[in-house]
Design a protein around this motif. Structure first.
Motif, mmCIF file in Angstrom:
data_model
loop_
_atom_site.group_PDB
_atom_site.id
_atom_site.type_symbol
_atom_site.label_atom_id
_atom_site.label_comp_id
_atom_site.label_asym_id
_atom_site.label_seq_id
_atom_site.Cartn_x
_atom_site.Cartn_y
_atom_site.Cartn_z
ATOM 1 N N GLU A 119 -11.120 1.974 20.664
ATOM 2 C CA GLU A 119 -11.686 2.792 21.739
ATOM 3 C C GLU A 119 -11.164 2.388 23.112
ATOM 4 O O GLU A 119 -10.932 3.241 23.974
ATOM 5 C CB GLU A 119 -13.210 2.712 21.705
ATOM 6 N N GLY A 120 -10.999 1.106 23.326
ATOM 7 C CA GLY A 120 -10.471 0.643 24.609
ATOM 8 C C GLY A 120 -9.043 1.100 24.839
ATOM 9 O O GLY A 120 -8.687 1.550 25.933
ATOM 10 N N ASP A 121 -8.220 0.990 23.796
ATOM 11 C CA ASP A 121 -6.836 1.448 23.901
ATOM 12 C C ASP A 121 -6.792 2.957 24.118
ATOM 13 O O ASP A 121 -5.944 3.456 24.867
ATOM 14 C CB ASP A 121 -6.063 1.087 22.634
ATOM 15 N N ARG A 122 -7.699 3.678 23.462
ATOM 16 C CA ARG A 122 -7.723 5.129 23.614
ATOM 17 C C ARG A 122 -8.129 5.522 25.031
ATOM 18 O O ARG A 122 -7.560 6.448 25.616
ATOM 19 C CB ARG A 122 -8.677 5.750 22.594
ATOM 20 N N ALA A 123 -9.087 4.806 25.607
ATOM 21 C CA ALA A 123 -9.506 5.085 26.983
ATOM 22 C C ALA A 123 -8.362 4.825 27.964
ATOM 23 O O ALA A 123 -8.148 5.593 28.911
ATOM 24 C CB ALA A 123 -10.723 4.246 27.341
ATOM 25 N N ALA A 124 -7.613 3.742 27.724
ATOM 26 C CA ALA A 124 -6.470 3.430 28.586
ATOM 27 C C ALA A 124 -5.406 4.512 28.476
ATOM 28 O O ALA A 124 -4.792 4.910 29.480
ATOM 29 C CB ALA A 124 -5.894 2.065 28.210
ATOM 30 N N ARG A 125 -5.188 5.009 27.271
ATOM 31 C CA ARG A 125 -4.201 6.068 27.080
ATOM 32 C C ARG A 125 -4.663 7.347 27.764
ATOM 33 O O ARG A 125 -3.846 8.067 28.354
ATOM 34 C CB ARG A 125 -3.978 6.309 25.588
ATOM 35 N N ARG A 126 -5.950 7.619 27.716
ATOM 36 C CA ARG A 126 -6.448 8.831 28.368
ATOM 37 C C ARG A 126 -6.227 8.746 29.876
ATOM 38 O O ARG A 126 -5.832 9.728 30.511
ATOM 39 C CB ARG A 126 -7.928 9.040 28.064
#
Length: 259
Positions: A119-126
């Motif tokens: 989830e953290g990596d996904r938020a950074a990608r967003r």
């Protein structure tokens, strides 16, 4: 030469040939035209080939949709068939396969990921995707294409003038909306749901695209009926670099699944 007939729906699409249906879905910054060389070969080989402009691209530039809504539109336009998607198009087709398994009779994906699990990596990608969307609006499509195609991911890919002009038809607003709504950062992870894909699944990756070759093998191992192939001397956009080899790989798989 293939005769491309326009389809009527919320997304722009074109059909050629007659027979078992194949649906070809393009990647980010491309349009339906990027698939036409391979699709035309299938149309000549006894299939009905459909190519589609995804939300935010080409003649669908004014369509605003996330991947789930895009899958609604895609399947409503194309109906039952084998779906073939590259990168963004592959992620769109994976959503279609999970949402409409009665329509997606087979799934082939090139250089596509089921999403970012952390989830953290996904938020950074967003956040990165949102910044990139703003950047497109600032610099315009042509300058952005120079930057986009200069990435190591596309090393070895050379576009002719027609292919470059086709991508330049896209609008800053359309590409920005595609990133914000359908980018990898906006997408929930489909990794936990891959086992639900009960249709035949093929993953294709260029042999030099080591990241997505690995992802492809993981996908193939996670679905009930999966296999993966690698295209020699190709990178991320294997269907553009080695169209005949990708046509051959898809043809062999279609014979294997008796479609």
């Amino acid at each position: 030469m293939s005769d491309w007939r326009p389809l009527s729906g919320k997304l722009a699409g074109w059909s050629s040939g007659h027979g078992p249906r194949l649906v070809f879905v393009h990647g980010f910054t491309q349009t339906a035209h990027s698939w036409r060389p391979i699709a035309a070969l299938f149309a000549a080989a006894g299939y009905q080939a459909i190519v589609v402009d995804v939300p935010g691209h080409g003649d669908s530039a004014n369509v605003r949709a996330d991947l789930r809504r895009g899958a609604d539109m895609l399947t409503a336009l194309c109906g039952s068939g084998v779906y073939v998607g590259y990168s963004l198009g592959g992620r769109l087709c994976m959503h279609a396969a999970l949402m409409y398994p009665h329509l997606v009779r087979g799934l082939a994906i090139i250089g596509a990921s089921p999403g970012i699990a952390d989830e953290g990596d996904r938020a950074a990608r967003r956040t990165a995707d949102d910044k990139l969307a703003d950047h497109i609006a600032d610099v315009g499509v042509d300058a952005f294409l120079d930057e986009w195609l200069d990435q190591p991911l596309f090393a070895g890919l050379t576009l002719d003038d027609a292919a470059r002009a086709d991508r330049s038809r896209n609008t800053p607003e359309g590409l920005a909306s595609s990133l914000r709504l359908g980018g990898t950062g906006a997408q929930g992870s489909l990794w936990p749901r891959l086992h639900e894909m009960n249709m035949p699944v093929l993953t294709i990756a260029g042999e030099h695209d080591m990241k997505f070759a690995g992802i492809g093998r993981q996908i193939a191992a996670s679905v009930p009926e999966g296999r993966s192939v690698e295209v020699p001397a190709a990178g991320h956009a294997a269907h553009l670099q080695k169209p005949q080899l990708v046509f051959d790989a898809l043809s062999a798989w279609l014979r294997e699944i008796k479609y």
